[in-house]
Design an enzyme around this catalytic site. Sequence first.
Site, PDB file in Angstrom:
ATOM      1  N   GLY A  14      51.631  12.066 -11.778  1.00  0.00           N
ATOM      2  CA  GLY A  14      50.953  13.373 -12.038  1.00  0.00           C
ATOM      3  C   GLY A  14      51.174  14.436 -10.925  1.00  0.00           C
ATOM      4  O   GLY A  14      50.289  15.151 -10.554  1.00  0.00           O
ATOM      5  N   ALA A  15      52.317  14.179 -10.072  1.00  0.00           N
ATOM      6  CA  ALA A  15      52.445  14.718  -8.750  1.00  0.00           C
ATOM      7  C   ALA A  15      52.996  16.161  -8.839  1.00  0.00           C
ATOM      8  O   ALA A  15      53.609  16.795  -7.815  1.00  0.00           O
ATOM      9  CB  ALA A  15      53.018  13.864  -7.804  1.00  0.00           C
ATOM     10  N   ARG A  17      52.058  19.116  -9.841  1.00  0.00           N
ATOM     11  CA  ARG A  17      51.192  20.137  -9.370  1.00  0.00           C
ATOM     12  C   ARG A  17      49.881  19.521  -8.951  1.00  0.00           C
ATOM     13  O   ARG A  17      49.444  18.380  -9.119  1.00  0.00           O
ATOM     14  CB  ARG A  17      50.978  21.289 -10.459  1.00  0.00           C
ATOM     15  CG  ARG A  17      50.580  20.583 -11.656  1.00  0.00           C
ATOM     16  CD  ARG A  17      50.530  21.473 -12.973  1.00  0.00           C
ATOM     17  NE  ARG A  17      49.540  20.973 -13.877  1.00  0.00           N
ATOM     18  CZ  ARG A  17      49.708  21.270 -15.134  1.00  0.00           C
ATOM     19  NH1 ARG A  17      50.685  21.795 -15.683  1.00  0.00           N
ATOM     20  NH2 ARG A  17      48.593  20.650 -16.115  1.00  0.00           N
ATOM     21  N   VAL A  65      53.413   7.993 -18.122  1.00  0.00           N
ATOM     22  CA  VAL A  65      52.427   6.746 -17.499  1.00  0.00           C
ATOM     23  C   VAL A  65      51.897   5.746 -18.466  1.00  0.00           C
ATOM     24  O   VAL A  65      51.614   4.975 -18.314  1.00  0.00           O
ATOM     25  CB  VAL A  65      51.140   7.180 -16.415  1.00  0.00           C
ATOM     26  CG1 VAL A  65      51.905   7.729 -15.076  1.00  0.00           C
ATOM     27  CG2 VAL A  65      50.335   7.967 -16.996  1.00  0.00           C
ATOM     28  N   SER A 143      36.287  10.863 -11.574  1.00  0.00           N
ATOM     29  CA  SER A 143      35.659  12.192 -11.760  1.00  0.00           C
ATOM     30  C   SER A 143      34.216  12.399 -11.720  1.00  0.00           C
ATOM     31  O   SER A 143      33.578  11.288 -12.231  1.00  0.00           O
ATOM     32  CB  SER A 143      36.344  13.173 -13.151  1.00  0.00           C
ATOM     33  OG  SER A 143      35.545  14.123 -13.368  1.00  0.00           O
ATOM     34  N   TYR A 155      36.933  11.987 -22.100  1.00  0.00           N
ATOM     35  CA  TYR A 155      37.364  12.036 -20.791  1.00  0.00           C
ATOM     36  C   TYR A 155      36.342  11.464 -19.643  1.00  0.00           C
ATOM     37  O   TYR A 155      36.554  10.609 -18.928  1.00  0.00           O
ATOM     38  CB  TYR A 155      37.420  13.421 -20.177  1.00  0.00           C
ATOM     39  CG  TYR A 155      37.734  13.787 -18.849  1.00  0.00           C
ATOM     40  CD1 TYR A 155      39.000  13.819 -18.429  1.00  0.00           C
ATOM     41  CD2 TYR A 155      36.846  14.432 -17.926  1.00  0.00           C
ATOM     42  CE1 TYR A 155      39.544  14.024 -17.303  1.00  0.00           C
ATOM     43  CE2 TYR A 155      37.497  14.557 -16.634  1.00  0.00           C
ATOM     44  CZ  TYR A 155      38.794  14.398 -16.160  1.00  0.00           C
ATOM     45  OH  TYR A 155      38.973  14.803 -14.944  1.00  0.00           O
ATOM     46  N   THR A 157      34.408   8.842 -20.525  1.00  0.00           N
ATOM     47  CA  THR A 157      34.451   7.420 -20.941  1.00  0.00           C
ATOM     48  C   THR A 157      35.706   7.019 -20.060  1.00  0.00           C
ATOM     49  O   THR A 157      35.580   5.751 -19.338  1.00  0.00           O
ATOM     50  CB  THR A 157      34.618   7.258 -22.462  1.00  0.00           C
ATOM     51  OG1 THR A 157      33.620   7.499 -23.035  1.00  0.00           O
ATOM     52  CG2 THR A 157      34.989   5.806 -22.668  1.00  0.00           C
ATOM     53  N   ALA A 158      36.994   7.589 -20.048  1.00  0.00           N
ATOM     54  CA  ALA A 158      38.258   7.280 -19.407  1.00  0.00           C
ATOM     55  C   ALA A 158      37.749   7.359 -17.788  1.00  0.00           C
ATOM     56  O   ALA A 158      37.989   6.251 -17.141  1.00  0.00           O
ATOM     57  CB  ALA A 158      39.157   8.145 -19.546  1.00  0.00           C
ATOM     58  N   LYS A 159      37.051   8.205 -17.340  1.00  0.00           N
ATOM     59  CA  LYS A 159      36.714   8.325 -15.928  1.00  0.00           C
ATOM     60  C   LYS A 159      35.656   7.328 -15.471  1.00  0.00           C
ATOM     61  O   LYS A 159      35.778   6.714 -14.163  1.00  0.00           O
ATOM     62  CB  LYS A 159      36.345   9.887 -15.429  1.00  0.00           C
ATOM     63  CG  LYS A 159      37.496  10.753 -15.769  1.00  0.00           C
ATOM     64  CD  LYS A 159      38.886  10.446 -14.995  1.00  0.00           C
ATOM     65  CE  LYS A 159      39.708  11.556 -14.665  1.00  0.00           C
ATOM     66  NZ  LYS A 159      41.022  10.928 -14.141  1.00  0.00           N
TER      67      LYS A 159
HETATM   68  P1  NAP Z   1      46.682  19.132 -13.400  1.00  0.00           P
HETATM   69  O1  NAP Z   1      46.965  20.217 -12.405  1.00  0.00           O
HETATM   70  O2  NAP Z   1      46.668  19.241 -14.830  1.00  0.00           O
HETATM   71  O3  NAP Z   1      47.950  18.045 -13.305  1.00  0.00           O
HETATM   72  C1  NAP Z   1      48.052  16.852 -13.965  1.00  0.00           C
HETATM   73  C2  NAP Z   1      49.493  16.542 -13.863  1.00  0.00           C
HETATM   74  O4  NAP Z   1      49.474  15.275 -14.627  1.00  0.00           O
HETATM   75  C3  NAP Z   1      50.463  17.470 -14.392  1.00  0.00           C
HETATM   76  O5  NAP Z   1      51.592  17.726 -13.885  1.00  0.00           O
HETATM   77  C4  NAP Z   1      50.833  16.749 -15.691  1.00  0.00           C
HETATM   78  O6  NAP Z   1      52.113  17.006 -16.313  1.00  0.00           O
HETATM   79  C5  NAP Z   1      50.863  15.114 -15.472  1.00  0.00           C
HETATM   80  N1  NAP Z   1      50.730  14.462 -16.398  1.00  0.00           N
HETATM   81  C6  NAP Z   1      50.001  14.376 -17.620  1.00  0.00           C
HETATM   82  N2  NAP Z   1      50.159  13.416 -18.305  1.00  0.00           N
HETATM   83  C7  NAP Z   1      50.877  12.627 -18.041  1.00  0.00           C
HETATM   84  C8  NAP Z   1      51.541  11.479 -18.289  1.00  0.00           C
HETATM   85  N3  NAP Z   1      51.346  10.891 -19.451  1.00  0.00           N
HETATM   86  N4  NAP Z   1      52.539  10.715 -17.581  1.00  0.00           N
HETATM   87  C9  NAP Z   1      52.853  11.420 -16.203  1.00  0.00           C
HETATM   88  N5  NAP Z   1      52.407  12.665 -15.818  1.00  0.00           N
HETATM   89  C10 NAP Z   1      51.639  12.990 -16.625  1.00  0.00           C
HETATM   90  O7  NAP Z   1      45.587  18.341 -13.016  1.00  0.00           O
HETATM   91  P2  NAP Z   1      44.406  18.267 -11.646  1.00  0.00           P
HETATM   92  O8  NAP Z   1      43.446  18.889 -11.593  1.00  0.00           O
HETATM   93  O9  NAP Z   1      45.574  18.244 -10.455  1.00  0.00           O
HETATM   94  O10 NAP Z   1      43.900  16.659 -11.681  1.00  0.00           O
HETATM   95  C11 NAP Z   1      44.653  15.557 -11.531  1.00  0.00           C
HETATM   96  C12 NAP Z   1      43.749  14.351 -11.810  1.00  0.00           C
HETATM   97  O11 NAP Z   1      42.233  14.443 -11.111  1.00  0.00           O
HETATM   98  C13 NAP Z   1      43.545  13.911 -13.014  1.00  0.00           C
HETATM   99  O12 NAP Z   1      43.341  12.414 -13.311  1.00  0.00           O
HETATM  100  C14 NAP Z   1      42.228  14.678 -13.171  1.00  0.00           C
HETATM  101  O13 NAP Z   1      41.473  14.184 -14.485  1.00  0.00           O
HETATM  102  C15 NAP Z   1      41.438  14.487 -12.007  1.00  0.00           C
HETATM  103  N6  NAP Z   1      40.165  15.299 -11.817  1.00  0.00           N
HETATM  104  C16 NAP Z   1      40.418  16.665 -11.875  1.00  0.00           C
HETATM  105  C17 NAP Z   1      39.335  17.468 -11.527  1.00  0.00           C
HETATM  106  C18 NAP Z   1      39.557  18.891 -11.308  1.00  0.00           C
HETATM  107  O14 NAP Z   1      38.485  19.575 -11.375  1.00  0.00           O
HETATM  108  N7  NAP Z   1      40.793  19.691 -11.205  1.00  0.00           N
HETATM  109  C19 NAP Z   1      37.895  16.996 -11.342  1.00  0.00           C
HETATM  110  C20 NAP Z   1      38.198  15.586 -11.298  1.00  0.00           C
HETATM  111  C21 NAP Z   1      39.051  14.949 -11.674  1.00  0.00           C
HETATM  112  P3  NAP Z   1      52.330  17.940 -17.469  1.00  0.00           P
HETATM  113  O15 NAP Z   1      52.144  19.316 -16.666  1.00  0.00           O
HETATM  114  O16 NAP Z   1      53.766  18.007 -17.778  1.00  0.00           O
HETATM  115  O17 NAP Z   1      51.438  17.866 -18.491  1.00  0.00           O
END
Ligand code: NAP
Length: 254
Positions: A14-15, A17, A65, A143, A155, A157-159
């Site tokens: 998920g890198a 962005r 993934v 999270s 979410y 539950t998964a986290k």
């Molecule tokens: P994000 O900006 O939505 O980025 C997530 C990335 O994961 C996107 O590039 C997305 O691709 C990719 N992705 C989604 N489904 C995928 C799959 N099946 N296979 C491969 N890549 C996939 O999210 P983020 O805010 O950076 O969050 C990153 C992680 O931190 C996540 O696990 C999130 O649950 C966790 N987190 C985030 C926060 C927060 O406040 N932002 C807080 C706690 C935890 P597409 O764009 O193509 O869908």
Amino acid sequence: MSESNGARVAIVTGAARGIGAATAIRLAQDGFAVAVLDLDEGSAKGTVEAIEAAGGRGLAVGADVSDAEQVQAAVDRIAAELGPPVVLVNNAGVLRDNMLFKMSDSDWDIVMNVHLRGAFLMTRAAQKHMIDAKWGRIINLSSTSALGNRGQANYSTAKAGLQGFTKTLAIELGKFGVTANAIAPGFIQTEMTKATAERVGIPFDDFIKGAASQIPVARVGQPEDIAHLASFFASEGAGFISGQVVYAAGGPKA
Ligand code: NAP
């Protein structure tokens, strides 16, 4: 010698962005050759360009993934083109928020598949290389929602599940020099939190201000805040820290 001229190889899922991109860029600055994995290889290229512009080495890899065949093919390709992966950051994630009574079967399944099945498949494929190397670092993105969050039965539950996964990996893989730790971020300013603001109908700037007012350090997190912690867990000196969950939320509570 691998094509990365001996640099250790990291995979960040998920890198394309957000937190994943910042973590990939940071690990490259730390000296790792980094596989930037996302659903679409094209969308991962921007992160690779940023890594290369700073003098690092990156590889854009497209894979879902949650798909076992795509995961195995991706890890095989990374091992062949960059070198055997010894750091894995399971960061790919999606939201399908809804109150329980409105949550569909697919809202549940998609979130479980990306976060839990995704982390399982990626880790199972990558651990072989870590065990061969007798060194490895697995970092899972949990999270603060693991502690419970309205509208996120799936979410949260998964986290929470990822925390149990992390602790079990630590127990099973420790004797091979492999650590596993989880990062549990609070509010981080990314497309994910932007989408949440849109869903609840609040302008993102107001949503950020509201969140910051509840956070002891008086600001929301940035992807680089999480990348910094991932860098620490991936470091040589963090080898005695395993099975831990660190809440990175600007204060002691979610
Ligand atoms: P994000 O900006 O939505 O980025 C997530 C990335 O994961 C996107 O590039 C997305 O691709 C990719 N992705 C989604 N489904 C995928 C799959 N099946 N296979 C491969 N890549 C996939 O999210 P983020 O805010 O950076 O969050 C990153 C992680 O931190 C996540 O696990 C999130 O649950 C966790 N987190 C985030 C926060 C927060 O406040 N932002 C807080 C706690 C935890 P597409 O764009 O193509 O869908």
